[in-house]
Design a protein around this motif. Sequence first.
Motif, PDB file in Angstrom:
ATOM      1  N   ASP A 289     -54.170  51.621 -10.508  1.00 11.74           N
ATOM      2  CA  ASP A 289     -54.516  51.453 -11.819  1.00 11.74           C
ATOM      3  C   ASP A 289     -55.247  50.102 -12.051  1.00 11.74           C
ATOM      4  O   ASP A 289     -56.284  49.965 -12.938  1.00 11.74           O
ATOM      5  CB  ASP A 289     -53.123  50.877 -12.581  1.00 11.74           C
ATOM      6  CG  ASP A 289     -52.369  52.293 -12.793  1.00 11.74           C
ATOM      7  OD1 ASP A 289     -52.827  53.361 -12.637  1.00 11.74           O
ATOM      8  OD2 ASP A 289     -50.948  52.119 -13.062  1.00 11.74           O
ATOM      9  N   GLU A 290     -55.043  49.045 -11.479  1.00 10.49           N
ATOM     10  CA  GLU A 290     -55.625  47.682 -11.650  1.00 10.49           C
ATOM     11  C   GLU A 290     -57.254  48.045 -11.303  1.00 10.49           C
ATOM     12  O   GLU A 290     -58.293  47.258 -11.778  1.00 10.49           O
ATOM     13  CB  GLU A 290     -55.182  46.656 -10.952  1.00 10.49           C
ATOM     14  CG  GLU A 290     -53.694  46.170 -11.266  1.00 10.49           C
ATOM     15  CD  GLU A 290     -53.556  45.425 -12.528  1.00 10.49           C
ATOM     16  OE1 GLU A 290     -54.662  45.099 -13.144  1.00 10.49           O
ATOM     17  OE2 GLU A 290     -52.301  45.191 -12.866  1.00 10.49           O
ATOM     18  N   ILE A 291     -57.497  48.607 -10.321  1.00  5.77           N
ATOM     19  CA  ILE A 291     -59.023  48.970  -9.890  1.00  5.77           C
ATOM     20  C   ILE A 291     -59.590  49.775 -10.792  1.00  5.77           C
ATOM     21  O   ILE A 291     -60.770  49.615 -11.170  1.00  5.77           O
ATOM     22  CB  ILE A 291     -58.784  49.689  -8.537  1.00  5.77           C
ATOM     23  CG1 ILE A 291     -58.472  48.594  -7.313  1.00  5.77           C
ATOM     24  CG2 ILE A 291     -60.363  49.978  -8.067  1.00  5.77           C
ATOM     25  CD1 ILE A 291     -58.140  49.222  -6.026  1.00  5.77           C
ATOM     26  N   GLU A 292     -58.916  50.869 -11.337  1.00  5.78           N
ATOM     27  CA  GLU A 292     -59.620  51.707 -12.277  1.00  5.78           C
ATOM     28  C   GLU A 292     -59.817  51.038 -13.674  1.00  5.78           C
ATOM     29  O   GLU A 292     -60.971  51.079 -14.158  1.00  5.78           O
ATOM     30  CB  GLU A 292     -58.435  52.966 -12.444  1.00  5.78           C
ATOM     31  CG  GLU A 292     -59.275  53.867 -13.678  1.00  5.78           C
ATOM     32  CD  GLU A 292     -60.512  54.657 -13.045  1.00  5.78           C
ATOM     33  OE1 GLU A 292     -61.171  55.141 -14.104  1.00  5.78           O
ATOM     34  OE2 GLU A 292     -60.508  54.935 -11.942  1.00  5.78           O
ATOM     35  N   ALA A 293     -59.059  50.039 -13.896  1.00  3.43           N
ATOM     36  CA  ALA A 293     -59.287  49.434 -15.156  1.00  3.43           C
ATOM     37  C   ALA A 293     -60.437  48.442 -15.034  1.00  3.43           C
ATOM     38  O   ALA A 293     -60.991  47.972 -16.006  1.00  3.43           O
ATOM     39  CB  ALA A 293     -58.032  48.464 -15.642  1.00  3.43           C
ATOM     40  N   ARG A 294     -60.864  47.963 -13.795  1.00  2.53           N
ATOM     41  CA  ARG A 294     -62.052  47.052 -13.423  1.00  2.53           C
ATOM     42  C   ARG A 294     -63.172  47.743 -12.914  1.00  2.53           C
ATOM     43  O   ARG A 294     -63.840  47.255 -12.216  1.00  2.53           O
ATOM     44  CB  ARG A 294     -61.361  45.743 -12.541  1.00  2.53           C
ATOM     45  CG  ARG A 294     -60.436  44.832 -13.355  1.00  2.53           C
ATOM     46  CD  ARG A 294     -59.872  44.175 -12.166  1.00  2.53           C
ATOM     47  NE  ARG A 294     -58.899  43.097 -12.681  1.00  2.53           N
ATOM     48  CZ  ARG A 294     -57.656  43.365 -13.176  1.00  2.53           C
ATOM     49  NH1 ARG A 294     -56.977  44.528 -12.937  1.00  2.53           N
ATOM     50  NH2 ARG A 294     -57.102  42.362 -13.679  1.00  2.53           N
ATOM     51  N   ASN A 295     -63.094  49.190 -13.227  1.00  4.22           N
ATOM     52  CA  ASN A 295     -64.115  49.818 -12.336  1.00  4.22           C
ATOM     53  C   ASN A 295     -65.420  49.379 -12.753  1.00  4.22           C
ATOM     54  O   ASN A 295     -66.496  49.547 -11.612  1.00  4.22           O
ATOM     55  CB  ASN A 295     -63.865  51.308 -12.714  1.00  4.22           C
ATOM     56  CG  ASN A 295     -64.263  51.805 -14.054  1.00  4.22           C
ATOM     57  OD1 ASN A 295     -64.568  50.765 -14.833  1.00  4.22           O
ATOM     58  ND2 ASN A 295     -64.151  52.870 -14.394  1.00  4.22           N
ATOM     59  N   THR A 296     -65.982  48.847 -13.842  1.00  5.27           N
ATOM     60  CA  THR A 296     -67.397  48.280 -13.936  1.00  5.27           C
ATOM     61  C   THR A 296     -67.616  47.004 -13.165  1.00  5.27           C
ATOM     62  O   THR A 296     -68.703  46.674 -13.154  1.00  5.27           O
ATOM     63  CB  THR A 296     -67.468  47.921 -15.599  1.00  5.27           C
ATOM     64  OG1 THR A 296     -66.392  46.942 -15.996  1.00  5.27           O
ATOM     65  CG2 THR A 296     -67.237  49.331 -16.377  1.00  5.27           C
ATOM     66  N   LEU A 297     -66.611  46.223 -12.699  1.00  7.79           N
ATOM     67  CA  LEU A 297     -66.784  45.177 -12.199  1.00  7.79           C
ATOM     68  C   LEU A 297     -66.886  45.469 -10.659  1.00  7.79           C
ATOM     69  O   LEU A 297     -67.549  44.562  -9.935  1.00  7.79           O
ATOM     70  CB  LEU A 297     -65.293  44.076 -12.209  1.00  7.79           C
ATOM     71  CG  LEU A 297     -65.289  43.652 -13.630  1.00  7.79           C
ATOM     72  CD1 LEU A 297     -64.011  42.615 -13.243  1.00  7.79           C
ATOM     73  CD2 LEU A 297     -66.464  42.807 -14.017  1.00  7.79           C
ATOM     74  N   ILE A 298     -66.182  46.486 -10.046  1.00  8.74           N
ATOM     75  CA  ILE A 298     -66.248  46.733  -8.533  1.00  8.74           C
ATOM     76  C   ILE A 298     -67.832  47.264  -8.114  1.00  8.74           C
ATOM     77  O   ILE A 298     -68.008  48.327  -8.562  1.00  8.74           O
ATOM     78  CB  ILE A 298     -65.138  47.512  -8.035  1.00  8.74           C
ATOM     79  CG1 ILE A 298     -64.007  47.166  -8.618  1.00  8.74           C
ATOM     80  CG2 ILE A 298     -65.117  47.953  -6.548  1.00  8.74           C
ATOM     81  CD1 ILE A 298     -62.598  47.954  -8.460  1.00  8.74           C
ATOM     82  N   PRO A 299     -68.415  46.343  -7.110  1.00  8.49           N
ATOM     83  CA  PRO A 299     -69.496  46.911  -6.677  1.00  8.49           C
ATOM     84  C   PRO A 299     -69.491  48.177  -5.743  1.00  8.49           C
ATOM     85  O   PRO A 299     -68.473  48.377  -5.298  1.00  8.49           O
ATOM     86  CB  PRO A 299     -70.082  45.668  -5.901  1.00  8.49           C
ATOM     87  CG  PRO A 299     -68.801  44.777  -5.412  1.00  8.49           C
ATOM     88  CD  PRO A 299     -67.630  45.323  -6.298  1.00  8.49           C
ATOM     89  N   GLU A 300     -70.616  48.699  -5.380  1.00  8.51           N
ATOM     90  CA  GLU A 300     -70.525  49.594  -4.509  1.00  8.51           C
ATOM     91  C   GLU A 300     -70.401  49.034  -3.075  1.00  8.51           C
ATOM     92  O   GLU A 300     -70.390  47.943  -2.923  1.00  8.51           O
ATOM     93  CB  GLU A 300     -72.246  50.244  -4.551  1.00  8.51           C
ATOM     94  CG  GLU A 300     -72.445  50.910  -5.548  1.00  8.51           C
ATOM     95  CD  GLU A 300     -71.546  51.935  -6.199  1.00  8.51           C
ATOM     96  OE1 GLU A 300     -71.361  52.766  -4.992  1.00  8.51           O
ATOM     97  OE2 GLU A 300     -71.405  52.285  -7.249  1.00  8.51           O
ATOM     98  N   ARG A 301     -69.930  49.967  -2.357  1.00  8.51           N
ATOM     99  CA  ARG A 301     -69.553  49.647  -1.055  1.00  8.51           C
ATOM    100  C   ARG A 301     -70.618  48.821  -0.049  1.00  8.51           C
ATOM    101  O   ARG A 301     -70.331  47.923   0.969  1.00  8.51           O
ATOM    102  CB  ARG A 301     -68.700  50.503  -0.344  1.00  8.51           C
ATOM    103  CG  ARG A 301     -67.525  51.059  -0.840  1.00  8.51           C
ATOM    104  CD  ARG A 301     -66.946  52.465   0.086  1.00  8.51           C
ATOM    105  NE  ARG A 301     -66.294  52.001   1.352  1.00  8.51           N
ATOM    106  CZ  ARG A 301     -66.648  52.399   2.522  1.00  8.51           C
ATOM    107  NH1 ARG A 301     -67.606  53.391   2.525  1.00  8.51           N
ATOM    108  NH2 ARG A 301     -66.209  51.938   3.673  1.00  8.51           N
ATOM    109  N   ALA A 302     -71.898  49.068  -0.357  1.00 11.53           N
ATOM    110  CA  ALA A 302     -72.781  48.655   0.480  1.00 11.53           C
ATOM    111  C   ALA A 302     -73.642  47.559  -0.112  1.00 11.53           C
ATOM    112  O   ALA A 302     -74.646  47.086   0.118  1.00 11.53           O
ATOM    113  CB  ALA A 302     -73.941  49.864   0.685  1.00 11.53           C
TER     114      ALA A 302
END
Length: 359
Positions: free
Chosen positions: A126-139
Amino acid sequence: MALAVMQRGLAASPGPPRTGDRIAGSFEGDLACLTAFELLQVFQYLGKTGRLQFESHGQEASCDVVPRGLVNVECGRLREWDAALAFVWWKEGSFRFEVAPAENLAAGQEPLAVQELLLDAVQLADEIEARNTLIPERAEPLYRLLHQPVPQTLGAVRGALDVLAYLQAQPGATRRDLEQMLPYAPVTLGFAVARLIEEGFIGAKERANGKAAGEPARSDARRIVRALFAFDREHADEADETLHRIEACLGATPSPHPVDPATPSFLRTRLPSGCFLSLTALPISRRNRFVLESLAPSLALAVLRVGNRSADEVELWKGLLPRGVEVIFASTSEHAVSDIVAAVQLLERGAPPIAGALH
């Protein structure tokens, strides 16, 4: 949710055991029909014990299922809690279960509680999904921006301090590097990275350009509504239809999974407003009381569909809900739908629901 799809999962398994191929007391299946998340619920509910193995895209994981949870949990180089968090969301690949007596598995180890694990997995997701615009691509390369002391709330985030230390020593490391070098599940690291970016402690180089280093990122991360829909088991046949109507009224994407009449089911969806809704459907029973204890601190809303059989248990459940959680009683499924929809619509706008609603 899990028990309702079990037949589909087992139907995907091969036919009767063949000599030299499979042993008696084991079966195999496809994770596309019965996911790791669902399998763990099924085996705990049925009280099965044995060895559970997974394979997905070349990755392998395994655990021993015992009456009180899981032991000997492995996923690649990860062990125990983070190993389980790494494979719990696998939905592609295969599984194999071999029946074995519990006493041959546990060897005095303290098991990981399955329901606590699943709740932790859901809340992290839930927390990750809510911040999905912040999380960078894995590379995408990451850099440490701030070197001031980490606040206690951020330091308590599992893996956050190790991420900061690693980026201090290895600037430009990616999420993929972090996953390969640090002893945490990808979901754990994903949340740690998102919170560190949110608070301005780390960032991608190109994202840091044009703003002061360490400036907190803007996000809708706090726009998460966590709600509970608890129902008397005499109304279990209504629960699935109730949740589908809630989804329709809120404009949410329909869930592909039915509500399980005995164990927790989870509706996780983003509403048209951008708010993320995490709704847990939970049958009211003594057995599920400990699930409520784990869930209660994160709730904003609890709607209870009460019947004659659960009156005493409901009083105990009310006592477990902390102050600040809006508690609404619904005597019909229609009231449950209208109450949940109205309260969620207020919460997603940042307004508290109407206190003391009662039908």
